[in-house]
Design a protein around this motif. Structure first.
Motif, mmCIF file in Angstrom:
data_model
loop_
_atom_site.group_PDB
_atom_site.id
_atom_site.type_symbol
_atom_site.label_atom_id
_atom_site.label_comp_id
_atom_site.label_asym_id
_atom_site.label_seq_id
_atom_site.Cartn_x
_atom_site.Cartn_y
_atom_site.Cartn_z
ATOM 1 N N SER A 27 7.226 71.073 9.592
ATOM 2 C CA SER A 27 7.916 70.478 10.741
ATOM 3 C C SER A 27 9.422 70.556 10.511
ATOM 4 C CB SER A 27 7.465 69.032 10.956
ATOM 5 O OG SER A 27 7.689 68.277 9.806
ATOM 6 N N LEU A 28 10.140 70.599 11.602
ATOM 7 C CA LEU A 28 11.588 70.721 11.540
ATOM 8 C C LEU A 28 12.231 69.385 11.185
ATOM 9 C CD1 LEU A 28 12.050 72.900 14.741
ATOM 10 C CD2 LEU A 28 12.077 73.679 12.375
ATOM 11 N N MET A 29 13.336 69.468 10.469
ATOM 12 C CA MET A 29 14.081 68.278 10.075
ATOM 13 C C MET A 29 15.434 68.309 10.786
ATOM 14 S SD MET A 29 14.927 67.005 6.167
ATOM 15 C CE MET A 29 13.220 67.013 5.690
ATOM 16 N N LYS A 30 15.780 67.224 11.408
ATOM 17 C CA LYS A 30 17.055 67.115 12.128
ATOM 18 C C LYS A 30 18.230 67.123 11.136
ATOM 19 C CE LYS A 30 15.553 65.986 16.373
ATOM 20 N NZ LYS A 30 15.624 67.022 17.365
ATOM 21 N N GLY A 31 19.347 67.670 11.595
ATOM 22 C CA GLY A 31 20.558 67.656 10.792
ATOM 23 C C GLY A 31 20.988 66.242 10.438
ATOM 24 N N GLU A 32 20.839 65.315 11.380
ATOM 25 C CA GLU A 32 21.200 63.918 11.137
ATOM 26 C C GLU A 32 20.363 63.328 10.003
ATOM 27 O OE1 GLU A 32 20.215 65.012 14.220
ATOM 28 O OE2 GLU A 32 22.118 65.024 15.295
ATOM 29 N N GLU A 33 19.082 63.708 9.953
ATOM 30 C CA GLU A 33 18.189 63.205 8.903
ATOM 31 C C GLU A 33 18.622 63.717 7.527
ATOM 32 O OE1 GLU A 33 13.418 63.385 7.781
ATOM 33 O OE2 GLU A 33 14.096 64.158 9.724
ATOM 34 N N ILE A 34 18.959 64.998 7.467
ATOM 35 C CA ILE A 34 19.442 65.583 6.205
ATOM 36 C C ILE A 34 20.756 64.926 5.811
ATOM 37 C CG2 ILE A 34 20.228 67.697 5.072
ATOM 38 C CD1 ILE A 34 18.450 69.229 7.141
ATOM 39 N N SER A 35 21.649 64.777 6.779
ATOM 40 C CA SER A 35 22.955 64.174 6.550
ATOM 41 C C SER A 35 22.819 62.774 5.967
ATOM 42 C CB SER A 35 23.737 64.132 7.862
ATOM 43 O OG SER A 35 24.907 63.370 7.739
ATOM 44 N N GLN A 36 21.977 61.962 6.561
ATOM 45 C CA GLN A 36 21.792 60.588 6.085
ATOM 46 C C GLN A 36 21.106 60.539 4.728
ATOM 47 O OE1 GLN A 36 19.764 58.581 9.281
ATOM 48 N NE2 GLN A 36 21.618 58.431 10.524
ATOM 49 N N ALA A 37 20.071 61.360 4.552
ATOM 50 C CA ALA A 37 19.323 61.344 3.287
ATOM 51 C C ALA A 37 20.191 61.757 2.104
ATOM 52 C CB ALA A 37 18.104 62.258 3.390
ATOM 53 N N GLN A 38 21.142 62.659 2.352
ATOM 54 C CA GLN A 38 21.958 63.196 1.259
ATOM 55 C C GLN A 38 23.420 62.743 1.306
ATOM 56 O OE1 GLN A 38 20.964 64.895 -1.456
ATOM 57 N NE2 GLN A 38 18.900 64.449 -0.717
ATOM 58 N N SER A 39 23.754 61.862 2.230
ATOM 59 C CA SER A 39 25.139 61.372 2.364
ATOM 60 C C SER A 39 26.138 62.524 2.487
ATOM 61 C CB SER A 39 25.508 60.468 1.181
ATOM 62 O OG SER A 39 24.647 59.371 1.110
ATOM 63 N N ILE A 40 25.842 63.425 3.403
ATOM 64 C CA ILE A 40 26.701 64.576 3.669
ATOM 65 C C ILE A 40 27.293 64.401 5.073
ATOM 66 C CG2 ILE A 40 26.795 67.088 3.949
ATOM 67 C CD1 ILE A 40 24.265 67.242 2.164
ATOM 68 N N PRO A 41 28.607 64.540 5.235
ATOM 69 C CA PRO A 41 29.196 64.432 6.572
ATOM 70 C C PRO A 41 28.523 65.425 7.534
ATOM 71 C CG PRO A 41 30.905 64.535 4.891
ATOM 72 C CD PRO A 41 29.611 64.822 4.195
ATOM 73 N N LEU A 42 28.063 64.936 8.663
ATOM 74 C CA LEU A 42 27.254 65.730 9.588
ATOM 75 C C LEU A 42 27.956 66.996 10.062
ATOM 76 C CD1 LEU A 42 24.652 66.114 11.180
ATOM 77 C CD2 LEU A 42 25.620 64.654 12.963
ATOM 78 N N LYS A 43 29.216 66.906 10.448
ATOM 79 C CA LYS A 43 29.922 68.088 10.963
ATOM 80 C C LYS A 43 30.039 69.171 9.887
ATOM 81 C CE LYS A 43 30.645 67.159 15.217
ATOM 82 N NZ LYS A 43 29.849 67.885 16.189
ATOM 83 N N PHE A 44 30.336 68.761 8.661
ATOM 84 C CA PHE A 44 30.421 69.715 7.553
ATOM 85 C C PHE A 44 29.042 70.324 7.307
ATOM 86 C CE2 PHE A 44 32.106 70.189 2.904
ATOM 87 C CZ PHE A 44 32.420 71.515 3.153
ATOM 88 N N LEU A 45 28.012 69.491 7.329
ATOM 89 C CA LEU A 45 26.644 69.949 7.107
ATOM 90 C C LEU A 45 26.226 70.973 8.160
ATOM 91 C CD1 LEU A 45 23.887 69.792 5.683
ATOM 92 C CD2 LEU A 45 23.338 67.868 7.193
ATOM 93 N N GLU A 46 26.557 70.730 9.413
ATOM 94 C CA GLU A 46 26.166 71.659 10.482
ATOM 95 C C GLU A 46 26.756 73.051 10.245
ATOM 96 O OE1 GLU A 46 27.437 69.429 13.910
ATOM 97 O OE2 GLU A 46 25.474 68.476 14.126
#
Length: 191
Positions: A27-46
């Motif tokens: 199943s697909l994982m949302k960018g927001e979920e990855i961002s929160q789980a790993q404490s990575i700024p969302l815009k940088f992560l995208e």
């Protein structure tokens, strides 16, 4: 070796996706979920996920049910491949490949050191996969490096082995003479 924020965040995002990997049915994982789980700024992560998609490590889907997943099994993705995709060559000298630089005089053989450094990085990064990190299972050569004396200690800037030994001897002598531990702030003494 300097590990850039981009590589650090990219590895962590891929490792987060590796924990959910179940083949093509993952199943697909949302960018927001990855961002929160790993404490990575969302815009940088995208931006990083876009680069990882272009490099073929992740697949993505847009929309309400969209998100990201690994494109292949985590055991098929080496850390070296990820570093190269996000930051370029494992070891570069002023932007050039180590074997392409030339030096004269006293520096003539410095190129050999840079090539050896690259070989050392390859030995670890090409033989460790996302699955290895995710499962905390490394081959013997990596385990041996982790067990080396001093592997888990930072070296003082510009310190040589002899400087470190001399400092330890001096601290031990101070403690013997003054009856205090100079490394412990609670033990203060005046010389």
């Amino acid at each position: 070796m300097h590990v850039s924020a981009k590589v650090d965040y990219g590895m962590r995002a891929l490792l987060q996706l590796a924990t959910a990997y179940k083949g093509a049915e993952t199943s697909l994982m949302k960018g927001e979920e990855i961002s929160q789980a790993q404490s990575i700024p969302l815009k940088f992560l995208e931006g990083i996920l876009t680069e990882l998609r272009h490099a073929g490590f992740v697949v993505s889907q847009r929309g309400a049910v969209g998100g990201y997943r690994l494109s292949r099994d985590p055991s098929q993705i080496s850390l070296a491949d990820v570093v190269r995709a996000l930051d370029g060559p494992l070891a570069a000298v002023r932007g050039a490949r180590p074997e392409d630089v030339t030096y004269d005089g006293a520096s003539e053989h410095l190129r050999d050191v840079w090539v050896a450094l690259r070989a050392s990085l390859r030995k670890v990064l090409e033989n460790v996969t996302l699955a290895d990190v995710s499962n905390n299972k490394f081959d013997d050569s990596v385990e041996k490096l982790l067990d080396e004396p001093g592997a888990w200690e930072s070296r003082p800037l510009y310190a040589t082995v002899q400087q470190v030994k001399n400092e330890e001897l001096a601290m031990t002598e101070l403690a013997r003479v003054f009856g205090a531990n100079p490394r412990n702030p609670a033990d203060s003494f005046t010389i």
